[in-house]
Write a protein that holds these residues in place. Structure first.
Motif, mmCIF file in Angstrom:
data_model
loop_
_atom_site.group_PDB
_atom_site.id
_atom_site.type_symbol
_atom_site.label_atom_id
_atom_site.label_comp_id
_atom_site.label_asym_id
_atom_site.label_seq_id
_atom_site.Cartn_x
_atom_site.Cartn_y
_atom_site.Cartn_z
ATOM 1 N N ASN A 149 0.884 -1.162 0.000
ATOM 2 C CA ASN A 149 0.000 0.000 0.000
ATOM 3 C C ASN A 149 0.923 1.214 0.000
ATOM 4 O O ASN A 149 1.637 1.464 0.969
ATOM 5 C CB ASN A 149 -0.896 -0.002 1.241
ATOM 6 N N TYR A 150 0.920 1.947 -1.087
ATOM 7 C CA TYR A 150 1.833 3.081 -1.268
ATOM 8 C C TYR A 150 1.086 4.408 -1.334
ATOM 9 O O TYR A 150 1.657 5.428 -1.709
ATOM 10 C CB TYR A 150 2.661 2.879 -2.544
ATOM 11 N N ARG A 151 -0.188 4.403 -0.945
ATOM 12 C CA ARG A 151 -1.022 5.603 -1.075
ATOM 13 C C ARG A 151 -0.609 6.726 -0.148
ATOM 14 O O ARG A 151 -0.754 7.897 -0.488
ATOM 15 C CB ARG A 151 -2.484 5.247 -0.829
ATOM 16 N N HIS A 152 -0.157 6.409 1.048
ATOM 17 C CA HIS A 152 0.153 7.437 2.047
ATOM 18 C C HIS A 152 1.628 7.392 2.398
ATOM 19 O O HIS A 152 2.167 6.337 2.703
ATOM 20 C CB HIS A 152 -0.685 7.217 3.306
ATOM 21 N N GLY A 153 2.262 8.541 2.345
ATOM 22 C CA GLY A 153 3.668 8.615 2.716
ATOM 23 C C GLY A 153 4.559 7.943 1.694
ATOM 24 O O GLY A 153 4.143 7.595 0.591
ATOM 25 N N ASN A 154 5.808 7.788 2.073
ATOM 26 C CA ASN A 154 6.798 7.219 1.157
ATOM 27 C C ASN A 154 7.288 5.839 1.558
ATOM 28 O O ASN A 154 8.116 5.265 0.866
ATOM 29 C CB ASN A 154 7.984 8.177 1.033
ATOM 30 N N ARG A 155 6.795 5.333 2.681
ATOM 31 C CA ARG A 155 7.166 3.983 3.091
ATOM 32 C C ARG A 155 5.937 3.099 2.944
ATOM 33 O O ARG A 155 4.961 3.247 3.681
ATOM 34 C CB ARG A 155 7.639 3.957 4.534
ATOM 35 N N PRO A 156 5.957 2.182 1.987
ATOM 36 C CA PRO A 156 4.786 1.310 1.795
ATOM 37 C C PRO A 156 4.527 0.461 3.031
ATOM 38 O O PRO A 156 5.455 0.104 3.762
ATOM 39 C CB PRO A 156 5.180 0.414 0.620
#
Length: 156
Positions: free
Chosen positions: A84-91
């Protein structure tokens, strides 16, 4: 369940410097298992992958399946496909199945390929692996069992 298929002239997977799985012509399949996946997901994907016509015929048209060309399949578990890469830069990988369930469905998927009579090799579930690919094309296809279920529901 998500699968990334790569058409291969050859592929191998190494763990701690030792080859644990290797194929010649065929498909490298990276397989990610989600927390919601069931045996049906594995069955739909295995059936579609084995029948997918992505190898070229005598007229250079992608008209042949891995079965048709007498190829093999190398299946490598890959939970990062569920990132899940939708929020922030760390999946995050919260959507991935836990190790026990993921390993059971991974093993079931491999067994389905084997039952078909198609030669299959594997990586080592949960290990730090090095995947080597001599790709052909390149031809890379992403399949999601949820999309196959939607199609099945529309035809019923």
């Amino acid at each position: 369940m998500i699968a990334v298929l790569q058409r291969a002239l050859s592929a191998a997977v190494r763990v701690e410097g030792k080859t644990v799985g290797e194929i010649g012509q065929g498909l490298l399949v990276l397989l990610g298992v989600s927390a919601e996946d069931t045996e049906q997901d594995a069955e739909l994907l295995a059936k579609k992958i084995l029948a997918c016509r992505i190898f070229t015929d005598e007229n250079d048209k992608m008209n042949l399946s891995v079965r048709d060309v007498g190829g093999s399949v190398l299946v490598v578990s890959n939970f990062t496909l569920l990132a899940n890469y939708r929020h922030g830069n760390r999946p995050d990988y919260m959507g991935a199945a836990g190790p026990e369930r993921a390993n059971a469905l991974y093993a079931y998927f491999v067994e389905l390929i084997r039952r078909d009579g198609t030669p299959v090799a594997t990586g080592r579930f949960g290990a730090d692996m090095r995947v080597l690919l001599e790709g052909e094309g390149p031809v890379t296809i992403v399949m999601d069992s949820n999309e196959l279920k939607k199609k099945k529901e529309r035809t019923q």
